[in-house]
Design a protein around this motif. Structure first.
Motif, PDB file in Angstrom:
ATOM      1  N   GLN B  31      -8.421  -1.455   8.497  1.00  0.00           N
ATOM      2  CA  GLN B  31      -8.049  -2.874   8.488  1.00  0.00           C
ATOM      3  C   GLN B  31      -7.445  -3.274   7.146  1.00  0.00           C
ATOM      4  N   GLY B  32      -8.075  -2.807   6.076  1.00  0.00           N
ATOM      5  CA  GLY B  32      -7.560  -3.156   4.755  1.00  0.00           C
ATOM      6  C   GLY B  32      -6.135  -2.661   4.571  1.00  0.00           C
ATOM      7  N   PHE B  33      -5.884  -1.464   5.081  1.00  0.00           N
ATOM      8  CA  PHE B  33      -4.557  -0.866   4.997  1.00  0.00           C
ATOM      9  C   PHE B  33      -3.547  -1.712   5.775  1.00  0.00           C
ATOM     10  N   LEU B  34      -3.918  -2.076   7.010  1.00  0.00           N
ATOM     11  CA  LEU B  34      -3.026  -2.884   7.849  1.00  0.00           C
ATOM     12  C   LEU B  34      -2.726  -4.226   7.194  1.00  0.00           C
ATOM     13  N   LEU B  35      -3.797  -4.832   6.623  1.00  0.00           N
ATOM     14  CA  LEU B  35      -3.611  -6.131   5.983  1.00  0.00           C
ATOM     15  C   LEU B  35      -2.654  -6.029   4.808  1.00  0.00           C
ATOM     16  N   GLY B  36      -2.731  -4.887   4.123  1.00  0.00           N
ATOM     17  CA  GLY B  36      -1.826  -4.682   3.004  1.00  0.00           C
ATOM     18  C   GLY B  36      -0.381  -4.667   3.469  1.00  0.00           C
ATOM     19  N   LEU B  37      -0.144  -4.131   4.676  1.00  0.00           N
ATOM     20  CA  LEU B  37       1.231  -4.064   5.196  1.00  0.00           C
ATOM     21  C   LEU B  37       1.731  -5.426   5.670  1.00  0.00           C
ATOM     22  N   LEU B  38       0.785  -6.280   6.046  1.00  0.00           N
ATOM     23  CA  LEU B  38       1.149  -7.547   6.669  1.00  0.00           C
ATOM     24  C   LEU B  38       2.118  -8.416   5.858  1.00  0.00           C
ATOM     25  N   PRO B  39       1.900  -8.568   4.521  1.00  0.00           N
ATOM     26  CA  PRO B  39       2.811  -9.448   3.777  1.00  0.00           C
ATOM     27  C   PRO B  39       4.254  -8.952   3.795  1.00  0.00           C
ATOM     28  N   LEU B  40       4.457  -7.641   4.051  1.00  0.00           N
ATOM     29  CA  LEU B  40       5.809  -7.084   4.018  1.00  0.00           C
ATOM     30  C   LEU B  40       6.566  -7.330   5.310  1.00  0.00           C
ATOM     31  N   THR B  41       5.828  -7.626   6.396  1.00  0.00           N
ATOM     32  CA  THR B  41       6.492  -7.678   7.693  1.00  0.00           C
ATOM     33  C   THR B  41       7.108  -9.033   8.001  1.00  0.00           C
ATOM     34  N   LEU B  53       1.529  -7.548  -4.212  1.00  0.00           N
ATOM     35  CA  LEU B  53       0.387  -8.020  -3.441  1.00  0.00           C
ATOM     36  C   LEU B  53      -0.080  -6.960  -2.460  1.00  0.00           C
ATOM     37  N   SER B  54       0.876  -6.345  -1.800  1.00  0.00           N
ATOM     38  CA  SER B  54       0.521  -5.389  -0.766  1.00  0.00           C
ATOM     39  C   SER B  54      -0.098  -4.136  -1.379  1.00  0.00           C
ATOM     40  N   VAL B  55       0.431  -3.688  -2.523  1.00  0.00           N
ATOM     41  CA  VAL B  55      -0.145  -2.509  -3.185  1.00  0.00           C
ATOM     42  C   VAL B  55      -1.575  -2.788  -3.635  1.00  0.00           C
ATOM     43  N   CYS B  56      -1.763  -3.959  -4.275  1.00  0.00           N
ATOM     44  CA  CYS B  56      -3.106  -4.324  -4.733  1.00  0.00           C
ATOM     45  C   CYS B  56      -4.061  -4.378  -3.559  1.00  0.00           C
ATOM     46  N   SER B  57      -3.615  -5.008  -2.489  1.00  0.00           N
ATOM     47  CA  SER B  57      -4.480  -5.196  -1.337  1.00  0.00           C
ATOM     48  C   SER B  57      -4.879  -3.857  -0.724  1.00  0.00           C
ATOM     49  N   ILE B  58      -3.893  -2.932  -0.611  1.00  0.00           N
ATOM     50  CA  ILE B  58      -4.205  -1.633  -0.013  1.00  0.00           C
ATOM     51  C   ILE B  58      -5.162  -0.847  -0.907  1.00  0.00           C
ATOM     52  N   THR B  59      -4.910  -0.881  -2.223  1.00  0.00           N
ATOM     53  CA  THR B  59      -5.801  -0.114  -3.116  1.00  0.00           C
ATOM     54  C   THR B  59      -7.223  -0.663  -3.051  1.00  0.00           C
ATOM     55  N   LEU B  60      -7.345  -1.981  -3.125  1.00  0.00           N
ATOM     56  CA  LEU B  60      -8.692  -2.551  -3.180  1.00  0.00           C
ATOM     57  C   LEU B  60      -9.397  -2.467  -1.836  1.00  0.00           C
ATOM     58  N   GLY B  62      -8.286  -1.116   1.119  1.00  0.00           N
ATOM     59  CA  GLY B  62      -8.118   0.060   1.961  1.00  0.00           C
ATOM     60  C   GLY B  62      -8.760   1.302   1.369  1.00  0.00           C
ATOM     61  N   ILE B  63      -8.857   1.372   0.047  1.00  0.00           N
ATOM     62  CA  ILE B  63      -9.341   2.609  -0.572  1.00  0.00           C
ATOM     63  C   ILE B  63     -10.632   2.398  -1.359  1.00  0.00           C
ATOM     64  N   LEU B  64     -10.585   1.512  -2.365  1.00  0.00           N
ATOM     65  CA  LEU B  64     -11.725   1.401  -3.282  1.00  0.00           C
ATOM     66  C   LEU B  64     -13.004   0.921  -2.603  1.00  0.00           C
ATOM     67  N   LEU B  65     -12.901  -0.201  -1.915  1.00  0.00           N
ATOM     68  CA  LEU B  65     -14.110  -0.765  -1.314  1.00  0.00           C
ATOM     69  C   LEU B  65     -14.733   0.144  -0.258  1.00  0.00           C
ATOM     70  N   PRO B  66     -13.945   0.689   0.678  1.00  0.00           N
ATOM     71  CA  PRO B  66     -14.548   1.595   1.660  1.00  0.00           C
ATOM     72  C   PRO B  66     -15.189   2.817   1.002  1.00  0.00           C
ATOM     73  N   TRP B  67     -14.535   3.310  -0.060  1.00  0.00           N
ATOM     74  CA  TRP B  67     -15.092   4.462  -0.770  1.00  0.00           C
ATOM     75  C   TRP B  67     -16.463   4.108  -1.342  1.00  0.00           C
ATOM     76  N   MET B  68     -16.541   2.905  -1.916  1.00  0.00           N
ATOM     77  CA  MET B  68     -17.802   2.482  -2.513  1.00  0.00           C
ATOM     78  C   MET B  68     -18.881   2.291  -1.443  1.00  0.00           C
ATOM     79  N   LEU B  69     -18.479   1.708  -0.329  1.00  0.00           N
ATOM     80  CA  LEU B  69     -19.444   1.504   0.751  1.00  0.00           C
ATOM     81  C   LEU B  69     -19.940   2.843   1.278  1.00  0.00           C
TER      82      LEU B  69
END
Lengths: 492, 222
Positions: B31-41, B53-60, B62-69
């Protein structure tokens, strides 16, 4: 003219520095220096003219002045108190961050988070832009969560978790409100600030504004502790260290209240919206009064009692603003008085907790004998918080009640009085049990001592509340009246 | 844009119905990944800002938070959600009902205002609802964190589909706040695990004014 950004950025920098400091003494010095610098800058900003009112991001108007003064005063008081408090609660010393490794070092984290908390609250109060304000209010939650978890016990963990989850969800809903509010704008409205929207109030879409107001009220209302959403408040306020409870109750709740006031300011400019918004505020306000009245009656824990009293006073504020007219000015005065009094009561409860090491009311007896100075101030605080005549709370509550009678909202007036009476009875029994009861084991608390640092803040704050009740200085009166006029009310 | 919205909806339906924590974390990352793509579409005005915005959103998100969880999950050794207050099948059905409700709300809204992207708005509302549903019905503190993340994603999607343009600084500030919030929750998950030997938030009952019988909920351990 001091740039307002200073009081937001400065505490962040010093906060980060104090994370790395090794010496307990220097950390305390930093805390107090930051507090007094903040107070000094605040006075400079507040005494300047409001030329920044046209600004897009942050600015100073009468509402800002009022709440910024409260935040800054309370922080200064709490930081003085914290000096003694940190001595009484020795945790690990040393820096919190060594390289990339984070140590769970309580004292360094405490001092740093206090400063981040101050910065976040300053941002929340100063920001004019609705988006920026949301960031500030959410940041206050984040900065204060580690403070609530200071004691590292199961109870404080539970309180901190509840606080973080409930407030975050609430504030996420407020963000929805911010988006809806943006939808209410048309191309005529240039600035996404309350002043900018008031200026072009006629061009706003009322339907979207209505939805936005509901989301704001529920979202920031959670943070403010209004009744159906107040569940986190007694836990967080009772488990947090006393100087933090004082900040939470006196300053943080007001920041959230300001969040609601900002959108109310927009609503007040549109006649069709004013009654809708006011009715909702009165409804939630009375609900809060009812909830606190019921839960205060047989409260076994004195810090929780104070927390419920905060719910009550937030209810009074919401009701006052909802009633409109001079009641808004009354509510503004009440916000000041409540902050000062509740902060001193929470700080005093810290003294009591130190001496008796129990939060249960039945364990605390003969307070006047064991801690004479604290006992006397505790009684004075009781009179002040219940709105006894010489204190400012009396004037403000009376002003609100008078408007309720003048506008012939009988039901509101009767319920308002009834719940105030209920709270009064509940608090009277609790306070009299604590102060007057005979102390059976007099020898047990012989070592109980009161240091000057622990007494000076409550004493000063309570005398402020007393003075404001007798005589309202011109600059405070002007600020209150200005704030009331911004919200579509009348002067006190 | 509509494809992404549909994928978001599907992923949160799966979230509601899944009992395995690893699966839910993967879904949230998706979901985080998809949301990151959303602003570009959508219609993009400032491309560079949208990309930041999209890069920040995907990193945070899509990657960082799920990894931490995922790390929090591994440390605590919990693999699946214990039987929730409402069974998984039922929550999924409720999810579908909520989807219909969100569609209805958006249809109502469309009567008063021309919306930029009704499908995406429906998804936004649905994500908010399902986040709340997860928060209410699940017992584990970690699932509540995931619920909050879904809720936050929903708010984000709603904002994007309403086309309410904020300045990029505000957007980044919001993103940062959310990140720090979840980060704090993640740290607290460790502490809760250590203190209570479990991460069931529903057994938090030391602080309560209502003396609702402290019933001993049957000990279900993995």
């Amino acid at each position: 003219m001091t740039n307002p950004w200073i009081i937001i950025i400065f505490p962040v920098i010093t906060g980060i520095i104090s994370l790395f400091l090794n010496s307990e003494r220097w950390r305390k010095i930093i805390l107090v220096v930051v507090a007094f610098t903040h107070l000094f800058c605040t006075i400079k900003i507040c005494s300047g003219d409001s030329s920044l009112i046209e600004s897009t991001w942050i600015g100073v108007d009468h509402l800002t002045r009022l709440f910024l003064m409260i935040v800054s005063l309370l922080f200064t008081g709490s930081s003085i108190y914290s000096m003694a408090y940190l001595d009484n609660h020795p945790h690990l010393n040393g820096p919190a961050l060594i390289g990339p490794k984070v140590l769970g070092n309580s004292n360094a984290v405490f001092v740093a988070c206090m400063q981040f908390f101050l910065a976040a609250m300053s941002l929340a109060v100063l920001s004019m832009n609705f988006g920026l304000q949301w960031i500030g209010i959410e940041a206050t939650t984040l900065a204060s969560t580690p403070l609530i978890y200071f004691h590292r016990s199961r109870r404080s963990l539970e309180a901190a978790w509840k606080y973080l989850i409930l407030c975050s969800v609430g504030i996420a809903l407020a963000l929805m409100g911010v988006f809806f509010l943006a939808m209410a704008m048309t191309s005529h409205v240039q600035l996404f600030t309350s002043a900018g929207m008031v200026l072009f109030a006629g061009y706003l879409k009322v339907e979207w504004l209505k939805v936005a107001f509901i989301f704001f009220l529920v979202g920031y209302g959670t943070k403010m502790g209004l009744a159906p959403m107040h569940n986190w408040l007694p836990d967080a306020h009772s488990e947090a260290p006393s100087p933090v409870s004082a900040m939470l109750s006196g300053a943080l709740l007001n920041c959230a209240f300001l969040g609601i006031l900002r959108i109310y300011q927009v609503c007040a400019a549109i006649p069709a919206m004013t009654t809708f918004a006011s009715d909702l505020l009165i409804l939630l306000g009375l609900l809060s009064l009812a909830a606190s009245g019921i839960f205060i009656l047989h409260q076994p824990d004195y810090k929780r009692m104070l927390a419920y009293s905060s719910v009550e006073h937030m209810g009074i504020l919401a009701t006052g603003v909802g009633l409109g007219g001079a009641a808004i000015a009354g509510a503004m005065l009440h916000a000041i008085a409540h902050s000062l009094i509740k902060a001193s009561l929470f700080l005093l409860s810290g003294n009591i907790l130190c001496a008796y090491s129990s939060k249960r009311i039945e364990d605390v007896k003969g307070l006047l004998k064991v801690l004479p100075a604290t006992g006397i101030l505790w009684l004075a605080g009781f009179l002040a918080i219940t709105g006894a005549p010489p204190f400012a709370t009396f004037i403000s509550e009376f002003a609100i009640l008078r408007v309720a009678l003048q506008t012939k909202s009988w039901a509101t007036a009767i319920m308002f009085l009834l719940f105030l009476l209920l709270v009064f009875i509940g608090m009277l029994t609790i306070f009299s049990q604590m102060t007057l009861g005979k102390h059976s084991e007099a020898g047990e608390h012989k070592d109980a001592k009161e240091s000057l640092l622990q007494l000076v803040t409550p004493a000063v704050f309570l005398s402020f509340a007393l003075i404001l009740g007798c005589y309202l200085p011109d600059f405070i009166r002007n600020t209150i009246d200005g704030a009331a006029l911004l919200l579509g009310g009348r002067v006190l | 844009m509509n494809t992404i919205a549909a994928l978001l909806t599907l992923s949160s339906l799966l979230l509601l119905g899944s009992s395995r924590l690893r699966m839910t974390i993967k879904m949230v990352a998706f979901q985080g990944f998809l949301l990151g793509l959303l602003p570009l579409t959508g219609k993009v005005e400032h491309l560079s800002m949208a990309i930041v915005l999209s890069v920040c959103s995907i990193t945070l998100k899509g990657i960082l938070l799920p990894w931490m969880l995922a790390r929090a999950m591994d440390k605590s050794g919990t693999k699946r959600e214990i039987e929730p207050f409402i069974s998984f099948g039922a929550t999924m059905l409720m999810g579908i009902a909520l989807l219909v409700v969100s569609g209805w709300i958006v249809a109502k809204l469309q009567n008063t205002q021309q919306l930029a992207s009704p499908v995406c708005l429906t998804t936004g509302f649905f994500l908010v609802f399902s986040g709340l549903l997860l928060l209410i019905t699940r017992r584990k503190a970690i699932t509540q964190t995931i619920g909050f993340l879904v809720l936050e994603n929903g708010v984000f999607a709603t904002g994007l589909s309403l086309g309410s343009e904020f300045s990029v600084f505000v957007e980044l500030g919001i993103l940062l706040d959310v990140f720090v919030g979840i980060f704090l929750m993640g740290i607290m998950l460790f502490h809760i695990d250590k203190e209570f030997d479990h991460i069931d938030a529903d057994r938090f009952n030391e602080l309560s004014d209502l003396d609702l019988a402290h019933f001993d909920s049957e000990d279900i351990s993995e």
